[in-house]
Design a protein around this motif. Sequence first.
Motif, PDB file in Angstrom:
ATOM      1  N   ALA A 128       0.828  -1.210   0.000  1.00  0.00           N
ATOM      2  CA  ALA A 128       0.000   0.000   0.000  1.00  0.00           C
ATOM      3  C   ALA A 128       0.863   1.261   0.000  1.00  0.00           C
ATOM      4  CB  ALA A 128      -0.931   0.002   1.206  1.00  0.00           C
ATOM      5  N   THR A 129       1.923   1.294   0.817  1.00  0.00           N
ATOM      6  CA  THR A 129       2.772   2.484   0.828  1.00  0.00           C
ATOM      7  C   THR A 129       3.519   2.637  -0.492  1.00  0.00           C
ATOM      8  OG1 THR A 129       4.574   1.273   1.927  1.00  0.00           O
ATOM      9  CG2 THR A 129       3.060   2.521   3.334  1.00  0.00           C
ATOM     10  N   ALA A 130       3.958   1.506  -1.077  1.00  0.00           N
ATOM     11  CA  ALA A 130       4.629   1.576  -2.380  1.00  0.00           C
ATOM     12  C   ALA A 130       3.678   2.124  -3.434  1.00  0.00           C
ATOM     13  CB  ALA A 130       5.141   0.198  -2.784  1.00  0.00           C
ATOM     14  N   SER A 131       2.425   1.685  -3.407  1.00  0.00           N
ATOM     15  CA  SER A 131       1.435   2.161  -4.378  1.00  0.00           C
ATOM     16  C   SER A 131       1.182   3.651  -4.207  1.00  0.00           C
ATOM     17  CB  SER A 131       0.122   1.380  -4.211  1.00  0.00           C
ATOM     18  OG  SER A 131       0.313   0.009  -4.509  1.00  0.00           O
ATOM     19  N   GLU A 132       1.122   4.106  -2.958  1.00  0.00           N
ATOM     20  CA  GLU A 132       0.910   5.541  -2.715  1.00  0.00           C
ATOM     21  C   GLU A 132       2.080   6.361  -3.238  1.00  0.00           C
ATOM     22  OE1 GLU A 132      -1.737   7.227  -1.515  1.00  0.00           O
ATOM     23  OE2 GLU A 132      -2.790   5.331  -1.643  1.00  0.00           O
ATOM     24  N   LEU A 133       3.296   5.901  -3.000  1.00  0.00           N
ATOM     25  CA  LEU A 133       4.469   6.619  -3.507  1.00  0.00           C
ATOM     26  C   LEU A 133       4.490   6.609  -5.033  1.00  0.00           C
ATOM     27  CD1 LEU A 133       7.079   5.289  -0.930  1.00  0.00           C
ATOM     28  CD2 LEU A 133       6.189   7.630  -1.062  1.00  0.00           C
ATOM     29  N   TYR A 134       4.128   5.477  -5.620  1.00  0.00           N
ATOM     30  CA  TYR A 134       4.049   5.395  -7.077  1.00  0.00           C
ATOM     31  C   TYR A 134       3.018   6.395  -7.609  1.00  0.00           C
ATOM     32  CZ  TYR A 134       3.390   3.448 -11.747  1.00  0.00           C
ATOM     33  OH  TYR A 134       3.298   3.311 -13.117  1.00  0.00           O
ATOM     34  N   ASN A 135       1.865   6.469  -6.961  1.00  0.00           N
ATOM     35  CA  ASN A 135       0.821   7.393  -7.411  1.00  0.00           C
ATOM     36  C   ASN A 135       1.252   8.838  -7.272  1.00  0.00           C
ATOM     37  OD1 ASN A 135      -1.041   5.476  -8.250  1.00  0.00           O
ATOM     38  ND2 ASN A 135      -2.004   5.319  -6.236  1.00  0.00           N
ATOM     39  N   VAL A 136       2.006   9.141  -6.224  1.00  0.00           N
ATOM     40  CA  VAL A 136       2.503  10.511  -6.051  1.00  0.00           C
ATOM     41  C   VAL A 136       3.308  10.941  -7.273  1.00  0.00           C
ATOM     42  CG1 VAL A 136       4.233  11.871  -4.801  1.00  0.00           C
ATOM     43  CG2 VAL A 136       2.452  10.649  -3.530  1.00  0.00           C
ATOM     44  N   VAL A 137       4.230  10.069  -7.711  1.00  0.00           N
ATOM     45  CA  VAL A 137       5.050  10.405  -8.878  1.00  0.00           C
ATOM     46  C   VAL A 137       4.185  10.435 -10.138  1.00  0.00           C
ATOM     47  CG1 VAL A 137       7.081   9.772 -10.238  1.00  0.00           C
ATOM     48  CG2 VAL A 137       7.095   9.453  -7.758  1.00  0.00           C
ATOM     49  N   SER A 138       3.229   9.508 -10.246  1.00  0.00           N
ATOM     50  CA  SER A 138       2.299   9.530 -11.380  1.00  0.00           C
ATOM     51  C   SER A 138       1.556  10.847 -11.453  1.00  0.00           C
ATOM     52  CB  SER A 138       1.279   8.383 -11.254  1.00  0.00           C
ATOM     53  OG  SER A 138       1.896   7.131 -11.260  1.00  0.00           O
ATOM     54  N   HIS A 139       1.182  11.376 -10.295  1.00  0.00           N
ATOM     55  CA  HIS A 139       0.387  12.605 -10.266  1.00  0.00           C
ATOM     56  C   HIS A 139       1.170  13.831 -10.715  1.00  0.00           C
ATOM     57  CE1 HIS A 139      -2.501  10.567  -7.179  1.00  0.00           C
ATOM     58  NE2 HIS A 139      -2.680  10.138  -8.423  1.00  0.00           N
ATOM     59  N   VAL A 140       2.503  13.747 -10.656  1.00  0.00           N
ATOM     60  CA  VAL A 140       3.304  14.844 -11.234  1.00  0.00           C
ATOM     61  C   VAL A 140       3.025  14.942 -12.731  1.00  0.00           C
ATOM     62  CG1 VAL A 140       5.629  15.695 -11.696  1.00  0.00           C
ATOM     63  CG2 VAL A 140       5.115  14.620  -9.491  1.00  0.00           C
ATOM     64  N   VAL A 141       3.060  13.800 -13.407  1.00  0.00           N
ATOM     65  CA  VAL A 141       2.815  13.755 -14.854  1.00  0.00           C
ATOM     66  C   VAL A 141       1.354  14.060 -15.161  1.00  0.00           C
ATOM     67  CG1 VAL A 141       2.969  12.327 -16.928  1.00  0.00           C
ATOM     68  CG2 VAL A 141       4.664  12.048 -15.094  1.00  0.00           C
ATOM     69  N   ILE A 142       0.455  13.417 -14.436  1.00  0.00           N
ATOM     70  CA  ILE A 142      -0.983  13.588 -14.681  1.00  0.00           C
ATOM     71  C   ILE A 142      -1.423  15.019 -14.401  1.00  0.00           C
ATOM     72  CG2 ILE A 142      -3.256  12.934 -13.763  1.00  0.00           C
ATOM     73  CD1 ILE A 142      -2.088  10.083 -13.456  1.00  0.00           C
ATOM     74  N   GLY A 143      -0.931  15.588 -13.310  1.00  0.00           N
ATOM     75  CA  GLY A 143      -1.300  16.967 -12.969  1.00  0.00           C
ATOM     76  C   GLY A 143      -0.853  17.954 -14.029  1.00  0.00           C
ATOM     77  N   ALA A 144       0.352  17.742 -14.568  1.00  0.00           N
ATOM     78  CA  ALA A 144       0.837  18.638 -15.624  1.00  0.00           C
ATOM     79  C   ALA A 144      -0.050  18.544 -16.859  1.00  0.00           C
ATOM     80  CB  ALA A 144       2.278  18.289 -15.978  1.00  0.00           C
ATOM     81  N   GLN A 145      -0.507  17.337 -17.186  1.00  0.00           N
ATOM     82  CA  GLN A 145      -1.387  17.166 -18.347  1.00  0.00           C
ATOM     83  C   GLN A 145      -2.762  17.788 -18.098  1.00  0.00           C
ATOM     84  OE1 GLN A 145      -0.871  12.866 -18.463  1.00  0.00           O
ATOM     85  NE2 GLN A 145       0.340  13.008 -20.332  1.00  0.00           N
ATOM     86  N   GLN A 146      -3.264  17.659 -16.886  1.00  0.00           N
ATOM     87  CA  GLN A 146      -4.547  18.291 -16.565  1.00  0.00           C
ATOM     88  C   GLN A 146      -4.448  19.806 -16.633  1.00  0.00           C
ATOM     89  OE1 GLN A 146      -5.260  16.094 -12.811  1.00  0.00           O
ATOM     90  NE2 GLN A 146      -7.251  15.557 -13.676  1.00  0.00           N
ATOM     91  N   GLN A 147      -3.319  20.339 -16.209  1.00  0.00           N
ATOM     92  CA  GLN A 147      -3.100  21.780 -16.317  1.00  0.00           C
ATOM     93  C   GLN A 147      -3.115  22.223 -17.775  1.00  0.00           C
ATOM     94  OE1 GLN A 147      -2.650  24.219 -14.038  1.00  0.00           O
ATOM     95  NE2 GLN A 147      -2.494  23.067 -12.122  1.00  0.00           N
ATOM     96  N   GLU A 148      -2.428  21.461 -18.628  1.00  0.00           N
ATOM     97  CA  GLU A 148      -2.376  21.793 -20.053  1.00  0.00           C
ATOM     98  C   GLU A 148      -3.769  21.764 -20.676  1.00  0.00           C
ATOM     99  OE1 GLU A 148       0.345  19.334 -22.148  1.00  0.00           O
ATOM    100  OE2 GLU A 148       2.072  19.891 -20.914  1.00  0.00           O
ATOM    101  N   LEU A 149      -4.594  20.839 -20.204  1.00  0.00           N
ATOM    102  CA  LEU A 149      -5.953  20.703 -20.737  1.00  0.00           C
ATOM    103  C   LEU A 149      -6.945  21.666 -20.074  1.00  0.00           C
ATOM    104  CD1 LEU A 149      -6.066  16.801 -20.885  1.00  0.00           C
ATOM    105  CD2 LEU A 149      -5.966  18.360 -22.840  1.00  0.00           C
ATOM    106  N   LYS A 150      -6.423  22.508 -19.176  1.00  0.00           N
ATOM    107  CA  LYS A 150      -7.240  23.503 -18.459  1.00  0.00           C
ATOM    108  C   LYS A 150      -8.366  22.841 -17.658  1.00  0.00           C
ATOM    109  CE  LYS A 150      -6.156  27.104 -21.839  1.00  0.00           C
ATOM    110  NZ  LYS A 150      -4.970  27.500 -21.074  1.00  0.00           N
ATOM    111  N   LEU A 151      -8.018  21.715 -17.040  1.00  0.00           N
ATOM    112  CA  LEU A 151      -8.977  20.993 -16.205  1.00  0.00           C
ATOM    113  C   LEU A 151      -8.763  21.265 -14.714  1.00  0.00           C
ATOM    114  CD1 LEU A 151      -8.929  17.614 -18.151  1.00  0.00           C
ATOM    115  CD2 LEU A 151     -10.879  19.176 -17.962  1.00  0.00           C
ATOM    116  N   VAL A 152      -7.788  22.123 -14.409  1.00  0.00           N
ATOM    117  CA  VAL A 152      -7.547  22.520 -13.022  1.00  0.00           C
ATOM    118  C   VAL A 152      -7.670  24.029 -12.934  1.00  0.00           C
ATOM    119  CG1 VAL A 152      -5.916  22.542 -11.104  1.00  0.00           C
ATOM    120  CG2 VAL A 152      -6.013  20.563 -12.623  1.00  0.00           C
ATOM    121  N   ASP A 153      -8.751  24.490 -12.319  1.00  0.00           N
ATOM    122  CA  ASP A 153      -8.971  25.926 -12.132  1.00  0.00           C
ATOM    123  C   ASP A 153      -9.093  26.219 -10.641  1.00  0.00           C
ATOM    124  OD1 ASP A 153     -11.465  24.929 -11.445  1.00  0.00           O
ATOM    125  OD2 ASP A 153     -12.451  25.629 -13.270  1.00  0.00           O
TER     126      ASP A 153
END
Length: 318
Positions: free
Chosen positions: A99-124
Amino acid sequence: MTEKFSPAVMTLLDEAQALTRQNIQIELGTKKVGYIRHGQSRQIKNDDGSITIDVTDSTNVDYTVSHELLHLLLLQQGYPQIRFNLTTGEELLNRQLWATASELYNVVSHVVIGAQQQELKLVDEQVQAQYLAGILQEVPAEEKADRLVVFRTLALLDTLVFYRGDTTTFDQQFEQRYPAAYHGAQALYQVIANKSIDSPFTFRRALVNLFAAFDPWLTSVGLATTNHNQLITLDGVFSPRQQRLEVRQVFEILHSELNVREGGKSAYIGLGKNDQQNTFVLAAPAGEKQSAEFFKKVYGQSVQEFMQEQQIPFMERK
């Protein structure tokens, strides 16, 4: 339900269906709590191969559905995965470590995903306010000697990723409400924030570094370490040159106290010489002579030949 989504989300849905070559259904729940958390959706692989994205809360369907689709797309775009090939022999401990490994993996995934959501203007500003509301609602304030220090710290680390390190709207509040966890989250965030994460190779490097930093932090708060660098298998990312090198030049293969999860045999872990991260797990043949011959052959193979022969997933560094 597709009429409920923005054009950006529909484009992601089309891309995900094209890459997976599967039908992707989205099911929206009726619950609407007024804040967003990443646990409000999940992927379900159906018996016929199709995929259902189950959204349990519809507070912000564009954000939540796009987040889940982007996770799915990472799988299709050659980003390395974590694999739970080893077992400690204790199921509860296994689940906690995974579970902790999955959470750490998701944290790094969210760096990439968050940047893409920003580009798509889905984070206001509304999404940002809904995210912060979710943290304050579901992450309780610190109390002395409680058992939520890991949960809090990882939740706040994910928050720093979501806000890309901009703490303006919550810095003082977090200092008062989560002093120890916030300090830990800030230290761990610096590990992944000092270099860009925009490719499978940089993604893997960031996760290896985060795994390495996590254990010293656990020690600092009086908790047992995870040894994720040995317990968790992380797909390798190799340049064409590295693929041509012999296994002995790239890996150390160590006998482990852990066992192979499937079959329970004694495990050998392939640790990268450069980063000491588990990249593959082997079960050696029975018998001293057979084992010696097996490893002699393995060490002399090229990395590409070995990985392909053993059917071990890896990615090519572009």
